[in-house]
Design a protein around this motif. Structure first.
Motif, PDB file in Angstrom:
ATOM      1  N   VAL A  68       0.858  -1.184   0.000  1.00  0.00           N
ATOM      2  CA  VAL A  68       0.000   0.000   0.000  1.00  0.00           C
ATOM      3  C   VAL A  68       0.894   1.233   0.000  1.00  0.00           C
ATOM      4  O   VAL A  68       1.796   1.345   0.830  1.00  0.00           O
ATOM      5  N   PRO A  69       0.665   2.168  -0.929  1.00  0.00           N
ATOM      6  CA  PRO A  69       1.463   3.395  -0.899  1.00  0.00           C
ATOM      7  C   PRO A  69       1.162   4.185   0.371  1.00  0.00           C
ATOM      8  O   PRO A  69       0.172   3.941   1.049  1.00  0.00           O
ATOM      9  N   GLN A  70       2.037   5.126   0.666  1.00  0.00           N
ATOM     10  CA  GLN A  70       1.880   5.936   1.871  1.00  0.00           C
ATOM     11  C   GLN A  70       0.463   6.454   1.973  1.00  0.00           C
ATOM     12  O   GLN A  70      -0.065   7.021   1.034  1.00  0.00           O
ATOM     13  N   GLN A  71      -0.167   6.237   3.122  1.00  0.00           N
ATOM     14  CA  GLN A  71      -1.551   6.662   3.226  1.00  0.00           C
ATOM     15  C   GLN A  71      -1.866   7.495   4.457  1.00  0.00           C
ATOM     16  O   GLN A  71      -2.997   7.915   4.616  1.00  0.00           O
ATOM     17  N   LEU A  72      -0.906   7.723   5.343  1.00  0.00           N
ATOM     18  CA  LEU A  72      -1.167   8.557   6.508  1.00  0.00           C
ATOM     19  C   LEU A  72      -0.391   9.862   6.392  1.00  0.00           C
ATOM     20  O   LEU A  72       0.718   9.895   5.869  1.00  0.00           O
ATOM     21  N   GLY A  73      -0.988  10.919   6.895  1.00  0.00           N
ATOM     22  CA  GLY A  73      -0.327  12.210   6.967  1.00  0.00           C
ATOM     23  C   GLY A  73      -0.437  12.735   8.386  1.00  0.00           C
ATOM     24  O   GLY A  73      -1.387  12.405   9.099  1.00  0.00           O
ATOM     25  N   ALA A  74       0.527  13.545   8.819  1.00  0.00           N
ATOM     26  CA  ALA A  74       0.507  14.083  10.177  1.00  0.00           C
ATOM     27  C   ALA A  74       1.065  15.498  10.180  1.00  0.00           C
ATOM     28  O   ALA A  74       1.952  15.824   9.389  1.00  0.00           O
ATOM     29  N   ALA A  75       0.526  16.327  11.067  1.00  0.00           N
ATOM     30  CA  ALA A  75       1.026  17.688  11.277  1.00  0.00           C
ATOM     31  C   ALA A  75       0.939  17.990  12.763  1.00  0.00           C
ATOM     32  O   ALA A  75       0.045  17.507  13.457  1.00  0.00           O
ATOM     33  N   LYS A  76       1.884  18.778  13.264  1.00  0.00           N
ATOM     34  CA  LYS A  76       1.887  19.171  14.674  1.00  0.00           C
ATOM     35  C   LYS A  76       2.301  20.631  14.743  1.00  0.00           C
ATOM     36  O   LYS A  76       3.214  21.057  14.045  1.00  0.00           O
ATOM     37  N   ARG A  77       1.587  21.392  15.590  1.00  0.00           N
ATOM     38  CA  ARG A  77       1.923  22.810  15.714  1.00  0.00           C
ATOM     39  C   ARG A  77       1.528  23.318  17.094  1.00  0.00           C
ATOM     40  O   ARG A  77       0.711  22.715  17.780  1.00  0.00           O
ATOM     41  N   VAL A  78       2.125  24.440  17.469  1.00  0.00           N
ATOM     42  CA  VAL A  78       1.753  25.123  18.703  1.00  0.00           C
ATOM     43  C   VAL A  78       0.502  25.928  18.374  1.00  0.00           C
ATOM     44  O   VAL A  78       0.468  26.676  17.404  1.00  0.00           O
ATOM     45  N   VAL A  79      -0.559  25.760  19.190  1.00  0.00           N
ATOM     46  CA  VAL A  79      -1.804  26.476  18.920  1.00  0.00           C
ATOM     47  C   VAL A  79      -2.180  27.456  20.025  1.00  0.00           C
ATOM     48  O   VAL A  79      -3.126  28.209  19.869  1.00  0.00           O
ATOM     49  N   GLY A  80      -1.453  27.440  21.128  1.00  0.00           N
ATOM     50  CA  GLY A  80      -1.791  28.379  22.183  1.00  0.00           C
ATOM     51  C   GLY A  80      -0.727  28.464  23.247  1.00  0.00           C
ATOM     52  O   GLY A  80      -0.161  27.461  23.649  1.00  0.00           O
ATOM     53  N   ILE A  81      -0.432  29.682  23.665  1.00  0.00           N
ATOM     54  CA  ILE A  81       0.461  29.939  24.786  1.00  0.00           C
ATOM     55  C   ILE A  81      -0.318  30.851  25.721  1.00  0.00           C
ATOM     56  O   ILE A  81      -0.755  31.928  25.320  1.00  0.00           O
ATOM     57  N   THR A  82      -0.543  30.399  26.944  1.00  0.00           N
ATOM     58  CA  THR A  82      -1.408  31.118  27.866  1.00  0.00           C
ATOM     59  C   THR A  82      -0.686  31.381  29.171  1.00  0.00           C
ATOM     60  O   THR A  82      -0.076  30.464  29.734  1.00  0.00           O
ATOM     61  N   GLN A  83      -0.771  32.630  29.657  1.00  0.00           N
ATOM     62  CA  GLN A  83      -0.247  32.918  30.982  1.00  0.00           C
ATOM     63  C   GLN A  83      -1.315  32.480  31.975  1.00  0.00           C
ATOM     64  O   GLN A  83      -2.446  32.940  31.939  1.00  0.00           O
ATOM     65  N   VAL A 112      -1.194  -0.840  10.898  1.00  0.00           N
ATOM     66  CA  VAL A 112      -0.742  -2.157  10.460  1.00  0.00           C
ATOM     67  C   VAL A 112      -0.399  -2.130   8.975  1.00  0.00           C
ATOM     68  O   VAL A 112       0.588  -2.701   8.552  1.00  0.00           O
ATOM     69  N   ASN A 113      -1.206  -1.438   8.180  1.00  0.00           N
ATOM     70  CA  ASN A 113      -0.979  -1.392   6.736  1.00  0.00           C
ATOM     71  C   ASN A 113      -0.545   0.002   6.268  1.00  0.00           C
ATOM     72  O   ASN A 113      -0.766   0.373   5.130  1.00  0.00           O
ATOM     73  N   ALA A 114       0.061   0.774   7.165  1.00  0.00           N
ATOM     74  CA  ALA A 114       0.503   2.121   6.818  1.00  0.00           C
ATOM     75  C   ALA A 114       1.845   2.406   7.473  1.00  0.00           C
ATOM     76  O   ALA A 114       2.008   2.196   8.669  1.00  0.00           O
ATOM     77  N   SER A 115       2.777   2.883   6.693  1.00  0.00           N
ATOM     78  CA  SER A 115       4.103   3.213   7.212  1.00  0.00           C
ATOM     79  C   SER A 115       4.020   4.386   8.177  1.00  0.00           C
ATOM     80  O   SER A 115       3.159   5.256   8.033  1.00  0.00           O
ATOM     81  N   PRO A 116       4.926   4.433   9.159  1.00  0.00           N
ATOM     82  CA  PRO A 116       4.914   5.540  10.119  1.00  0.00           C
ATOM     83  C   PRO A 116       5.255   6.870   9.446  1.00  0.00           C
ATOM     84  O   PRO A 116       6.091   6.928   8.542  1.00  0.00           O
ATOM     85  N   VAL A 117       4.578   7.927   9.899  1.00  0.00           N
ATOM     86  CA  VAL A 117       4.925   9.296   9.514  1.00  0.00           C
ATOM     87  C   VAL A 117       5.026  10.113  10.793  1.00  0.00           C
ATOM     88  O   VAL A 117       4.395   9.783  11.796  1.00  0.00           O
ATOM     89  N   SER A 118       5.833  11.162  10.763  1.00  0.00           N
ATOM     90  CA  SER A 118       6.088  11.959  11.963  1.00  0.00           C
ATOM     91  C   SER A 118       5.931  13.440  11.689  1.00  0.00           C
ATOM     92  O   SER A 118       6.070  13.893  10.550  1.00  0.00           O
ATOM     93  N   ALA A 119       5.662  14.182  12.759  1.00  0.00           N
ATOM     94  CA  ALA A 119       5.589  15.640  12.707  1.00  0.00           C
ATOM     95  C   ALA A 119       6.088  16.165  14.052  1.00  0.00           C
ATOM     96  O   ALA A 119       5.860  15.544  15.080  1.00  0.00           O
ATOM     97  N   ALA A 120       6.754  17.319  14.033  1.00  0.00           N
ATOM     98  CA  ALA A 120       7.333  17.870  15.262  1.00  0.00           C
ATOM     99  C   ALA A 120       6.980  19.344  15.405  1.00  0.00           C
ATOM    100  O   ALA A 120       6.711  20.039  14.426  1.00  0.00           O
ATOM    101  N   ALA A 121       6.977  19.813  16.645  1.00  0.00           N
ATOM    102  CA  ALA A 121       6.799  21.232  16.956  1.00  0.00           C
ATOM    103  C   ALA A 121       7.529  21.502  18.260  1.00  0.00           C
ATOM    104  O   ALA A 121       7.706  20.598  19.081  1.00  0.00           O
ATOM    105  N   GLN A 122       7.945  22.755  18.441  1.00  0.00           N
ATOM    106  CA  GLN A 122       8.623  23.096  19.685  1.00  0.00           C
ATOM    107  C   GLN A 122       8.317  24.525  20.083  1.00  0.00           C
ATOM    108  O   GLN A 122       7.861  25.321  19.273  1.00  0.00           O
ATOM    109  N   THR A 123       8.566  24.814  21.348  1.00  0.00           N
ATOM    110  CA  THR A 123       8.451  26.166  21.885  1.00  0.00           C
ATOM    111  C   THR A 123       9.769  26.521  22.545  1.00  0.00           C
ATOM    112  O   THR A 123      10.583  25.646  22.840  1.00  0.00           O
TER     113      THR A 123
END
Length: 156
Positions: free
Chosen positions: A29-44, A134-145
């Motif tokens: 099966v060709p690559q079938q998963l996608g992933a994204a990660k982001r910072v969405v809020g910084i709160t005092q 099981v039938n999809a290769s791992p994909v990764s996404a990163a974010a940092q502060t």
């Protein structure tokens, strides 16, 4: 076998009863998963305290269901998890695990994960989320502060 000759396929032994076994075809099966990660809020959250929220989005971008999908994300050092982001999510050895079951083609899931910044923490904080099935290769996404003096937090 002379050099440059194609290899000879192996001969499978007959099974009891005299039938020759038939190899089970493997469907790639060709690559079938996608992933994204982001910072969405910084709160005092207090005089000198902050929380940071990350959003992880994953989707089945393929044409067949992705089965036994699991999202894994670590808790960044120097941050403390505010609460588990959903039913069935486990936290073990600093890693969150989200068992998602089957994702149909075009289906997506979004998770928001909120942490508090631990006292006296400075520098870059973040980690990588990985999703696989099981039938999809791992994909990764990163974010940092970036945690600055006085526990101020900035998005990077």
């Amino acid at each position: 076998m002379p050099p440059g000759s194609p290899p000879t396929p192996p001969v499978l032994p007959p099974t009891p009863g005299g039938d020759t076994p038939v190899p089970t075809p493997v469907t790639l099966v060709p690559q079938q998963l996608g992933a994204a990660k982001r910072v969405v809020g910084i709160t005092q959250t207090g005089a000198a305290s902050y929380s940071v929220s990350y959003e992880v989005v994953l989707a089945n971008v393929g044409t067949v269901p992705a089965t036994n999908v699991i999202l894994r994300d670590c808790v960044p050092s120097g941050l403390s998890l505010v609460r588990r982001p959903g039913n069935g999510v486990t936290l073990k050895n600093g890693k969150l695990q989200f068992p998602l079951g089957t994702l149909q083609p075009g289906q997506s899931r979004t998770f928001r994960i909120t942490y508090t910044v631990d006292r006296n923490v400075r520098g870059f904080r973040g980690c990588t989320a990985t999703v696989a099935g099981v039938n999809a290769s791992p994909v990764s996404a990163a974010a940092q502060t970036r945690v600055i003096a006085g526990r101020q937090v900035g998005e990077t």
